[in-house]
Design a protein around this motif. Structure first.
Motif, PDB file in Angstrom:
ATOM      1  N   ASP A  39      -0.299  -6.285 -11.062  1.00  0.00           N
ATOM      2  CA  ASP A  39       0.649  -6.639 -10.385  1.00  0.00           C
ATOM      3  C   ASP A  39       2.036  -6.130 -11.035  1.00  0.00           C
ATOM      4  OD1 ASP A  39      -0.561  -8.065  -8.458  1.00  0.00           O
ATOM      5  OD2 ASP A  39      -0.453 -10.196  -9.642  1.00  0.00           O
ATOM      6  N   LYS A  40       2.077  -6.259 -12.555  1.00  0.00           N
ATOM      7  CA  LYS A  40       3.394  -5.706 -13.008  1.00  0.00           C
ATOM      8  C   LYS A  40       3.498  -4.220 -12.901  1.00  0.00           C
ATOM      9  CE  LYS A  40       5.503  -5.467 -17.441  1.00  0.00           C
ATOM     10  NZ  LYS A  40       5.462  -5.741 -19.134  1.00  0.00           N
ATOM     11  N   CYS A  41       2.155  -3.707 -12.996  1.00  0.00           N
ATOM     12  CA  CYS A  41       2.327  -2.028 -13.134  1.00  0.00           C
ATOM     13  C   CYS A  41       2.619  -1.536 -11.625  1.00  0.00           C
ATOM     14  CB  CYS A  41       0.833  -1.520 -13.395  1.00  0.00           C
ATOM     15  SG  CYS A  41       0.836   0.162 -13.896  1.00  0.00           S
ATOM     16  N   GLU A  42       2.028  -2.239 -10.595  1.00  0.00           N
ATOM     17  CA  GLU A  42       2.618  -2.142  -9.093  1.00  0.00           C
ATOM     18  C   GLU A  42       4.191  -2.239  -9.010  1.00  0.00           C
ATOM     19  OE1 GLU A  42       1.468  -3.163  -4.501  1.00  0.00           O
ATOM     20  OE2 GLU A  42       0.483  -4.500  -6.197  1.00  0.00           O
ATOM     21  N   SER A  82      -7.103   4.373  -8.732  1.00  0.00           N
ATOM     22  CA  SER A  82      -7.518   4.014  -7.325  1.00  0.00           C
ATOM     23  C   SER A  82      -7.151   2.902  -6.841  1.00  0.00           C
ATOM     24  CB  SER A  82      -8.951   4.301  -7.365  1.00  0.00           C
ATOM     25  OG  SER A  82      -9.243   5.664  -7.518  1.00  0.00           O
ATOM     26  N   THR A  83      -7.082   1.918  -7.644  1.00  0.00           N
ATOM     27  CA  THR A  83      -6.597   0.729  -7.219  1.00  0.00           C
ATOM     28  C   THR A  83      -5.217   0.447  -6.927  1.00  0.00           C
ATOM     29  OG1 THR A  83      -8.452  -0.488  -8.397  1.00  0.00           O
ATOM     30  CG2 THR A  83      -6.657  -2.019  -7.905  1.00  0.00           C
ATOM     31  N   LEU A  84      -4.302   1.195  -7.681  1.00  0.00           N
ATOM     32  CA  LEU A  84      -2.899   1.013  -7.457  1.00  0.00           C
ATOM     33  C   LEU A  84      -2.500   1.954  -6.162  1.00  0.00           C
ATOM     34  CD1 LEU A  84      -1.777   0.785 -11.063  1.00  0.00           C
ATOM     35  CD2 LEU A  84      -1.088  -0.637  -9.426  1.00  0.00           C
ATOM     36  N   SER A  85      -3.367   3.028  -6.322  1.00  0.00           N
ATOM     37  CA  SER A  85      -3.151   3.879  -4.984  1.00  0.00           C
ATOM     38  C   SER A  85      -3.324   2.943  -3.800  1.00  0.00           C
ATOM     39  CB  SER A  85      -4.184   5.196  -4.877  1.00  0.00           C
ATOM     40  OG  SER A  85      -3.577   5.823  -6.094  1.00  0.00           O
ATOM     41  N   ARG A  86      -4.341   2.303  -3.672  1.00  0.00           N
ATOM     42  CA  ARG A  86      -4.662   1.592  -2.124  1.00  0.00           C
ATOM     43  C   ARG A  86      -3.687   0.282  -2.156  1.00  0.00           C
ATOM     44  NH1 ARG A  86      -9.899   1.949  -4.545  1.00  0.00           N
ATOM     45  NH2 ARG A  86      -9.836   0.087  -5.331  1.00  0.00           N
TER      46      ARG A  86
END
Length: 226
Positions: free
Chosen positions: A187-190, A32-36
């Motif tokens: 940050d890296k995953c995004e 959910s965090t990365l979706s946002r």
């Protein structure tokens, strides 16, 4: 940039069909965090608004939070092939209407789905399956996953224990996804997800304008050699 320049600026979305981005993970792994964050960084990514037969909660808006509908209409859409995926959860039906998604990707917009592996599999098997890019997020460790769930401060110990049990089943489907990332750093995953999407957008099959450009080059070549 002047207003006239903005009007005539080339929109790269016009040169391709959009992606159906499936992002899945166990609860607490950062989906959910990365979706946002992805949608905040790239406003051209639309979020698929689900349909549901449950009644609206206070403050929820039809068409924004969910498409609220009765059971009869929901089941009719499923029977007519108008739901890309659907499931029953705690006695209520949930699904992803096909129409808005198809319109978005035909216009070159990407659509993000926050679904589990079952929903993702249904979308892959739908008529729009060729446009799917699926990404699964793994936690760095089970201890870290539990710590993230507890840090939310929203769930009881019993609920957290249940989420942890379910996570093992969800993680067992990791190999069914196109890309699998370990979300140890947001940050890296995004950045990794952004790189994946950029690469997928540049696939030859998703750039129909390339054929026209090659034909143009061939015409120019023939003109130069007359």
């Amino acid at each position: 940039m002047s207003s006239n320049a903005q009007k005539t600026a080339h929109d790269p979305r016009a040169d391709r069909r959009g992606l159906l981005i499936i992002l899945s993970s166990p609860s607490g792994a950062g989906k959910s965090t990365l979706s946002r964050r992805l949608r905040a960084e790239d406003p051209t990514i639309a979020f698929s608004v689900s349909a549901t037969t449950r009644p609206p909660r206070p403050g929820e808006v039809d068409g924004k939070d969910y498409h609220f509908m009765d059971v009869e209409r929901f089941r009719a859409m499923v029977a007519d092939g108008q739901m890309l995926e659907h499931a029953e959860v705690f006695g209520n039906l949930y699904g992803s209407p096909r129409g808005p998604v198809e319109a978005a990707i035909d216009s070159g917009s990407d659509v993000l789905f926050d679904v589990d592996w079952q929903g993702g599999q249904q979308i892959k098997e739908s008529p729009l399956g060729q446009q799917v890019v699926s990404i699964f997020l793994l936690p760095p460790s089970m201890a870290e996953l539990e710590a993230r769930l507890r840090a939310r401060g929203q769930d009881s110990d019993a609920v957290i224990a249940d989420r942890m049990r379910k996570s093992q089943s969800e993680i067992s489907h990791w190999a069914e996804y196109d890309y699998v990332l370990i979300n140890a750093d947001l940050d890296k995953c995004e950045a990794q997800i952004t790189a994946i999407l950029e690469g997928e957008r540049l696939r030859r099959a998703r750039q129909p304008h390339l054929m026209r450009h090659v034909q143009k080059l061939n015409t120019e070549f023939e003109g130069m050699n007359r």
